[in-house]
Scaffold this active site. Structure first.
Site, PDB file in Angstrom:
ATOM      1  CE  LYS A  75      -3.247   2.008   3.294  1.00  8.27           C
ATOM      2  NZ  LYS A  75      -4.244   1.595   4.301  1.00  8.27           N
TER       3      LYS A  75
HETATM    4  C1  R5P Z   1      -2.861   4.698   7.732  1.00  9.70           C
HETATM    5  O1  R5P Z   1      -1.856   4.220   8.233  1.00  9.70           O
HETATM    6  C2  R5P Z   1      -4.006   3.867   7.584  1.00  9.70           C
HETATM    7  O2  R5P Z   1      -3.549   2.599   7.219  1.00  9.70           O
HETATM    8  C3  R5P Z   1      -5.107   4.268   6.621  1.00  9.70           C
HETATM    9  O3  R5P Z   1      -5.897   3.156   6.438  1.00  9.70           O
HETATM   10  C4  R5P Z   1      -4.625   4.714   5.281  1.00  9.70           C
HETATM   11  O4  R5P Z   1      -3.960   5.935   5.387  1.00  9.70           O
HETATM   12  C5  R5P Z   1      -5.740   4.780   4.236  1.00  9.70           C
HETATM   13  O5  R5P Z   1      -6.743   5.595   4.620  1.00  9.70           O
HETATM   14  P1  R5P Z   1      -6.974   7.003   3.951  1.00  9.70           P
HETATM   15  O6  R5P Z   1      -7.523   6.732   2.577  1.00  9.70           O
HETATM   16  O7  R5P Z   1      -7.960   7.702   4.818  1.00  9.70           O
HETATM   17  O8  R5P Z   1      -5.638   7.684   3.880  1.00  9.70           O
END
Ligand code: R5P
Length: 285
Positions: free
Chosen positions: A195
Site C-alpha cells: 500500500k
Molecule cells: C494509515 O496508516 C491507515 O492505514 C489508513 O488506512 C490509510 O492511510 C488509508 O486511509 P486514507 O484513505 O484515509 O488515507
C-alpha cells in the site's frame, strides 16, 4: 496481476479481494477504517456502525483494527477482512508515530477469520529497522497459515510534510524515488501487497514493485479530485485502492464508494465517475 509463486491458500485469499473485470483484469476497492488505532474517533468513524455498515457491501475487502471489527461490524457479512495488526502509537505524540510494534498476533487474526494482516513500515525514520523486522516476523508467521500480508508505506511525522510538498527542503524531496525505495523493501521483506501513495512520476514506483499495489486515499479532498487520482493510479498500473477518508468523510459515502468502484472496476474516467456520483446523490435525495 502478478500472483508470483504463492501457495493455494494465499492465492485463494488474493482472489477473494482482487475481483476480475470482464477483460479478466483483477482489481480491488478496499475500504480503509483502521484510523482509530492511532487517531482515536476519526471524523466519520466516531461510530462505525452508522457510517461503515452501508458501505461494506460495496467493498471488496475491509481493513479495520480489531476494536472496530469485533464491536462494530456484523460477523455475518462475508466481506474479506485485512486486519491491522501493528500499532502502539497515537497522534497525540506525532514525534513517536513511527514507533510501531506488533500489537495483534497472527493467531488472533486467524480467530477473527482475516484473509490477511496489515503492517506499517516506516522507511527513513528512527524506527525503520524495528518496523521492517515486524513485517518480516509477520510474513514468516502468515506463511505458516496462508494469510496475506499487506505492507503499508507509512511516512511518519518527519516525512509527512515532505510528501505533501510542505516541509523545509520538500522541493528537493523525490517522492516517487522514496515510495519506490520503501515499497520494494516492503516487498522484499515479505509483503504480498504493497500500500502506497499516488505521487508525480508514479511509474517509477510501479516499475520497482512486482507485487500488487493499492493506493491509500490520504486526507479528504473534493470528490472529483479523489476520483481523478484514482483513475490516474489505475491507468498507471495500480491494482486498486485502500481508501478511507475520501469515502467515509464524503458528502455521500455510499455514492462515493460506487463512483470509486466504477473507476477501479469499470475503467470509468474521473469525469464519468463524478457524473455517476452526482446522479447517485440525486437518486438518494
Ligand atoms: C494509515 O496508516 C491507515 O492505514 C489508513 O488506512 C490509510 O492511510 C488509508 O486511509 P486514507 O484513505 O484515509 O488515507
Amino acid at each position: 496481476m502478478n500472483y508470483g509463486q504463492l501457495g493455494w491458500g494465499k492465492l485463494n485469499r488474493l482472489a477473494q479481494i482482487f475481483r476480475p473485470d470482464s477483460a479478466g483484469n483483477a482489481h480491488t476497492v478496499m475500504l480503509a477504517m483502521d484510523h482509530p488505532y492511532f487517531y482515536g474517533p476519526t471524523t466519520g468513524l466516531e461510530d462505525p456502525r452508522r457510517t461503515i455498515t452501508p458501505l461494506v457491501p460495496y467493498a471488496d475487502a475491509i481493513s479495520p483494527a480489531k476494536g472496530t471489527l469485533e464491536y462494530c461490524l456484523d460477523p455475518l457479512v462475508p466481506t474479506p477482512v485485512i486486519l491491522r495488526v501493528t500499532g502502539g502509537n497515537s497522534m497525540t505524540r506525532r514525534e513517536e508515530l513511527s514507533d510501531e510494534h506488533i500489537i495483534t498476533s497472527v493467531e488472533e487474526a486467524v480467530r477473527l477469520n482475516a484473509v490477511g494482516v496489515s503492517v506499517s513500515v516506516y522507511i527513513d525514520t528512527e524506527h525503520q529497522a524495528q518496523t521492517i523486522r515486524s513485517l518480516g516476523k509477520l510474513a514468516n508467521e502468515c506463511s505458516q497459515c496462508g494469510l496475506l500480508v499487506l505492507g503499508i508505506t507509512a511516512v511518519g511525522a518527519k516525512l509527512e510534510p515532505m510528501v505533501k510538498g510542505e516541509g523545509e527542503g520538500s522541493a528537493d524531496f523525490d517522492a516517487a524515488k522514496y515510495f519506490a525505495h520503501a515499497g520494494r523493501i516492503i516487498q522484499e521483506n515479505g509483503a504480498n501487497i504493497v500500500k502506497t501513495y499516488f505521487v508525480d512520476n508514479w511509474e517509477q514506483v510501479r516499475d520497482g514493485i512486482q507485487v500488487p499495489i493499492v493506493i491509500a486515499g490520504g486526507k479528504k479532498i473534493p470528490e472529483r479530485e479523489a476520483l481523478e487520482f484514482t483513475a490516474q493510479a489505475i491507468a498507471a498500473g495500480a491494482e486498486g485502492v485502500d481508501m478511507g477518508r475520501n469515502i467515509f468523510q464524503s458528502e455521500d459515502p455510499v455514492a462515493m464508494i460506487q463512483a470509486v468502484r466504477s473507476v477501479v472496476h469499470e475503467g470509468r474516467s474521473a469525469d464519468d465517475a463524478f457524473v455517476l456520483f452526482n446522479e447517485l446523490q440525486g437518486a438518494a435525495g
